[in-house]
Scaffold this motif. Structure first.
Motif, PDB file in Angstrom:
ATOM      1  N   GLU A   1       0.848  -1.187   0.000  1.00 24.46           N
ATOM      2  CA  GLU A   1       0.000   0.000   0.000  1.00 24.46           C
ATOM      3  C   GLU A   1       0.886   1.241   0.000  1.00 24.46           C
ATOM      4  N   LYS A   2       0.636   2.141  -0.961  1.00 24.76           N
ATOM      5  CA  LYS A   2       1.488   3.331  -1.084  1.00 24.76           C
ATOM      6  C   LYS A   2       1.254   4.340   0.036  1.00 24.76           C
ATOM      7  N   ARG A   3       0.068   4.331   0.618  1.00 19.19           N
ATOM      8  CA  ARG A   3      -0.230   5.259   1.717  1.00 19.19           C
ATOM      9  C   ARG A   3       0.131   4.621   3.060  1.00 19.19           C
ATOM     10  N   GLY A   4       0.009   5.423   4.112  1.00 21.25           N
ATOM     11  CA  GLY A   4       0.208   4.893   5.445  1.00 21.25           C
ATOM     12  C   GLY A   4      -0.988   4.080   5.905  1.00 21.25           C
ATOM     13  N   ASP A   5      -0.898   3.553   7.088  1.00 18.42           N
ATOM     14  CA  ASP A   5      -1.965   2.744   7.670  1.00 18.42           C
ATOM     15  C   ASP A   5      -3.090   3.672   8.113  1.00 18.42           C
ATOM     16  N   LEU A   6      -4.232   3.591   7.449  1.00 16.21           N
ATOM     17  CA  LEU A   6      -5.340   4.513   7.751  1.00 16.21           C
ATOM     18  C   LEU A   6      -5.864   4.356   9.169  1.00 16.21           C
ATOM     19  N   ARG A   7      -5.564   3.224   9.793  1.00 16.22           N
ATOM     20  CA  ARG A   7      -6.012   3.016  11.169  1.00 16.22           C
ATOM     21  C   ARG A   7      -5.214   3.867  12.154  1.00 16.22           C
ATOM     22  N   LYS A   8      -4.098   4.422  11.687  1.00 15.22           N
ATOM     23  CA  LYS A   8      -3.213   5.191  12.564  1.00 15.22           C
ATOM     24  C   LYS A   8      -3.098   6.655  12.148  1.00 15.22           C
ATOM     25  N   GLU A   9      -3.763   7.026  11.045  1.00 18.90           N
ATOM     26  CA  GLU A   9      -3.607   8.374  10.521  1.00 18.90           C
ATOM     27  C   GLU A   9      -4.952   9.092  10.497  1.00 18.90           C
ATOM     28  N   ALA A  10      -4.903  10.406  10.694  1.00 22.49           N
ATOM     29  CA  ALA A  10      -6.121  11.221  10.634  1.00 22.49           C
ATOM     30  C   ALA A  10      -6.604  11.317   9.201  1.00 22.49           C
ATOM     31  N   LEU A  11      -7.928  11.297   9.008  1.00 21.95           N
ATOM     32  CA  LEU A  11      -8.499  11.435   7.677  1.00 21.95           C
ATOM     33  C   LEU A  11      -8.355  12.865   7.192  1.00 21.95           C
ATOM     34  N   SER A  12      -8.087  13.029   5.911  1.00 25.78           N
ATOM     35  CA  SER A  12      -8.055  14.363   5.317  1.00 25.78           C
ATOM     36  C   SER A  12      -9.466  14.917   5.256  1.00 25.78           C
ATOM     37  N   ALA A  13      -9.617  16.205   5.543  1.00 22.99           N
ATOM     38  CA  ALA A  13     -10.939  16.836   5.498  1.00 22.99           C
ATOM     39  C   ALA A  13     -11.543  16.719   4.116  1.00 22.99           C
ATOM     40  N   GLY A  14     -12.806  16.329   4.061  1.00 17.61           N
ATOM     41  CA  GLY A  14     -13.497  16.244   2.785  1.00 17.61           C
ATOM     42  C   GLY A  14     -13.184  15.006   1.979  1.00 17.61           C
ATOM     43  N   ARG A  15     -12.547  13.999   2.601  1.00 19.38           N
ATOM     44  CA  ARG A  15     -12.163  12.797   1.864  1.00 19.38           C
ATOM     45  C   ARG A  15     -12.697  11.527   2.514  1.00 19.38           C
ATOM     46  N   SER A  16     -13.830  11.598   3.167  1.00 22.56           N
ATOM     47  CA  SER A  16     -14.351  10.437   3.900  1.00 22.56           C
ATOM     48  C   SER A  16     -15.651   9.932   3.292  1.00 22.56           C
ATOM     49  N   ILE A  17     -15.679   9.828   1.970  1.00 21.04           N
ATOM     50  CA  ILE A  17     -16.920   9.482   1.275  1.00 21.04           C
ATOM     51  C   ILE A  17     -17.569   8.227   1.859  1.00 21.04           C
ATOM     52  N   ASN A  18     -18.854   8.345   2.167  1.00 21.54           N
ATOM     53  CA  ASN A  18     -19.639   7.183   2.571  1.00 21.54           C
ATOM     54  C   ASN A  18     -19.920   6.317   1.355  1.00 21.54           C
ATOM     55  N   LEU A  19     -20.161   5.077   1.618  1.00 19.66           N
ATOM     56  CA  LEU A  19     -20.450   4.128   0.564  1.00 19.66           C
ATOM     57  C   LEU A  19     -21.788   3.472   0.821  1.00 19.66           C
ATOM     58  N   ALA A  20     -22.404   3.005  -0.259  1.00 15.93           N
ATOM     59  CA  ALA A  20     -23.678   2.289  -0.163  1.00 15.93           C
ATOM     60  C   ALA A  20     -23.395   0.801  -0.342  1.00 15.93           C
ATOM     61  N   LEU A  21     -23.439   0.082   0.743  1.00 13.28           N
ATOM     62  CA  LEU A  21     -23.157  -1.351   0.737  1.00 13.28           C
ATOM     63  C   LEU A  21     -24.446  -2.109   0.445  1.00 13.28           C
ATOM     64  N   SER A  22     -24.390  -3.006  -0.546  1.00 11.34           N
ATOM     65  CA  SER A  22     -25.585  -3.782  -0.890  1.00 11.34           C
ATOM     66  C   SER A  22     -25.210  -5.240  -1.119  1.00 11.34           C
ATOM     67  N   ASP A  23     -26.122  -6.004  -1.694  1.00 10.76           N
ATOM     68  CA  ASP A  23     -26.028  -7.461  -1.660  1.00 10.76           C
ATOM     69  C   ASP A  23     -24.760  -8.027  -2.286  1.00 10.76           C
ATOM     70  N   ARG A  24     -24.289  -7.431  -3.377  1.00  9.42           N
ATOM     71  CA  ARG A  24     -23.087  -7.972  -4.031  1.00  9.42           C
ATOM     72  C   ARG A  24     -21.868  -7.838  -3.115  1.00  9.42           C
ATOM     73  N   GLY A  25     -21.728  -6.678  -2.503  1.00  9.68           N
ATOM     74  CA  GLY A  25     -20.623  -6.482  -1.578  1.00  9.68           C
ATOM     75  C   GLY A  25     -20.757  -7.357  -0.344  1.00  9.68           C
ATOM     76  N   LEU A  26     -21.982  -7.495   0.165  1.00  8.99           N
ATOM     77  CA  LEU A  26     -22.201  -8.335   1.334  1.00  8.99           C
ATOM     78  C   LEU A  26     -21.890  -9.801   1.045  1.00  8.99           C
TER      79      LEU A  26
END
Length: 450
Positions: free
Chosen positions: A32-57
């Motif tokens: 992964e080219k970025r750092g570990d997102l579990r340890k880094e603050a999210l950039s403002a305006g970059r936290s898009i929600n997603l719509a999870l449905s049957d295919r993803g589930l």
């Protein structure tokens, strides 16, 4: 036989893929080219929600994480429409059947869930801040730099799978041998971009508008949507042309921003106390569709957005990318883990479906901003709800795409568009407010044949 699989990109598709291939007995190097997102603050305006449905589930169920994903999701039962005049909003259910709805889920929240599981798996070795610079797709080899320094890495595996997003470096490796494999690539940008804003939570973490809905403020040439978050806030996204009247190019000062929102979305202004500041400082993103092919050599494969990035208007980008993992898994079963045969089978079977959902996503943008408050569209949806309640085997286009993972995207597009065309013509020519049982049955029988 166990293989060493290099996967580039530890996003949703790549991490899910790493988990499933590890479950199949393979050794995984996940870069992964970025750092570990579990340890880094999210950039403002970059936290898009997603719509999870049957295919993803269904794909998450492969690795035993379906319920954990649902536990951090909020059900959205339908679209809540907010007309410009501020009239009473309308909830348009996603289905006429009980239990068919989509889930609002945080992208980083879901990614963290997958990363936690991958970190715990003994056959997965994750390397963050490893940016691929060169991908040799014939030799399944990648090299690059660590943490943007002069320190380098170089890995060779039995196979290489690029899940490194729309700007994929592995895809660039396919471009380098384009004449040998007749590799085609296209990137089609929309004239519209997006900007993320926020409705903060109310007192005690309450939701200030309906919690269990995807909210839409349709305005013909542009729109706003809002998806609920677990903390009571809503992620608000404005989709607007870059250069138009109005357009992002015209919204620079506090006055210009507030005048635009007060004119077009007056009910939102009171809910967004930091509107002007957020608008100025949150980035404006671009929206594009990637189509390419072939996705494979004997030792390398493209998956997810690296192969087929789509715009977000059907809520299927994530679901499609995660379904990719399920489809590759089925191919590996069919050819007894023969990688070249599995890659060939996967590409032949998946390419037409990736192209179909890409086209459907663009079509749905125009539907969401132009038609969801149109009387004929509302009448059509009302008929579809009645059909889905009465006839278990009936599915609208939206239902086929979102809740019928047994059907391919290409089937959903072809069948759904034929149904839509017939129903819209029907609603335009008749008063549909009261349909008899006999007339509803006639419609059902007709739609079975279109």
């Amino acid at each position: 036989m166990s293989s060493h699989v290099i996967i580039t990109g530890a996003g949703l598709c790549g991490t899910l893929l790493a988990l499933q291939l590890a479950h199949r007995g393979h050794k995984i190097t996940l870069l992964e080219k970025r750092g570990d997102l579990r340890k880094e603050a999210l950039s403002a305006g970059r936290s898009i929600n997603l719509a999870l449905s049957d295919r993803g589930l269904a794909a998450l169920d492969l690795v035993g994480l379906k319920q954990k994903a649902l536990d951090i999701s909020i059900p959205m039962l339908g679209r809540m429409i907010h007309p410009k005049g501020g009239e009473t909003t309308m909830l348009l259910p996603y289905s006429g059947r009980d239990g068919e709805y989509i889930q609002s889920i945080s992208r980083p929240g879901l990614n963290a869930l997958l990363l936690d599981a991958a970190t715990d798996h003994p056959s997965i070795d994750i390397h963050f801040n490893h940016g691929v610079r060169i991908a040799d797709v014939k030799a399944a080899r990648v090299s690059g730099t660590i943490d943007n320094t002069t320190e380098t890495f170089d890995y060779t595996g039995d196979v290489l799978i690029g899940t490194d997003g729309a700007g994929s470096e592995v895809r660039n490796g396919f471009s380098q041998i384009s004449s040998a494999i007749r590799f085609n690539y296209s990137l089609q940008w929309l004239d519209h971009g997006y900007k993320e804003l926020e409705i903060p939570s109310g007192p005690d973490g309450s939701w200030l508008i309906e919690k269990n809905a995807l909210h839409i403020w349709p305005r013909q040439r542009f729109m706003v949507i809002a998806l609920p978050n677990l903390d009571g806030s809503f992620t608000v996204t404005l989709f607007l042309a870059f250069d138009s009247h109005p357009g992002f190019n015209q919204l620079n000062t506090d006055k210009e921003i507030l005048d635009f929102f007060n004119d077009q979305f007056p009910d939102l202004v009171a809910l967004m106390p930091d509107l002007a500041e957020d608008f100025k400082y949150h980035p404006t993103g671009a929206l594009g569709t990637v189509k390419c092919g072939p996705w494979n050599t004997e030792r390398s494969l493209l998956m997810g957005d690296a192969a087929h990035a789509v715009v977000p208007f059907y809520g299927q980008g994530m679901n499609c990318s995660m379904e990719d993992v399920l489809k590759l898994d089925q191919c590996l079963d069919d050819v007894q883990e023969n990688w070249p045969k599995a890659f060939d089978m996967y590409y032949v079977g998946r390419k037409k479906d990736a192209d179909a959902i890409a086209d459907l996503a663009v079509e749905n943008y125009y539907e969401m901003r132009n038609h969801v408050d149109n009387p004929d569209f509302i009448a059509k949806r009302a008929i579809e709800m009645q059909l889905e309640k009465k006839y278990p085997d009936y599915a609208s286009k939206y239902n086929l795409v979102t809740f019928c993972e047994q059907h391919s995207y290409s089937y959903a597009k072809e069948k759904g568009n034929r149904q839509d065309k017939w129903l819209l013509e029907y609603c335009n020519q008749r008063n549909t407010s009261q349909l008899s049982v006999e007339e509803l049955d006639r419609i059902y029988q007709t739609l079975k044949e279109v």
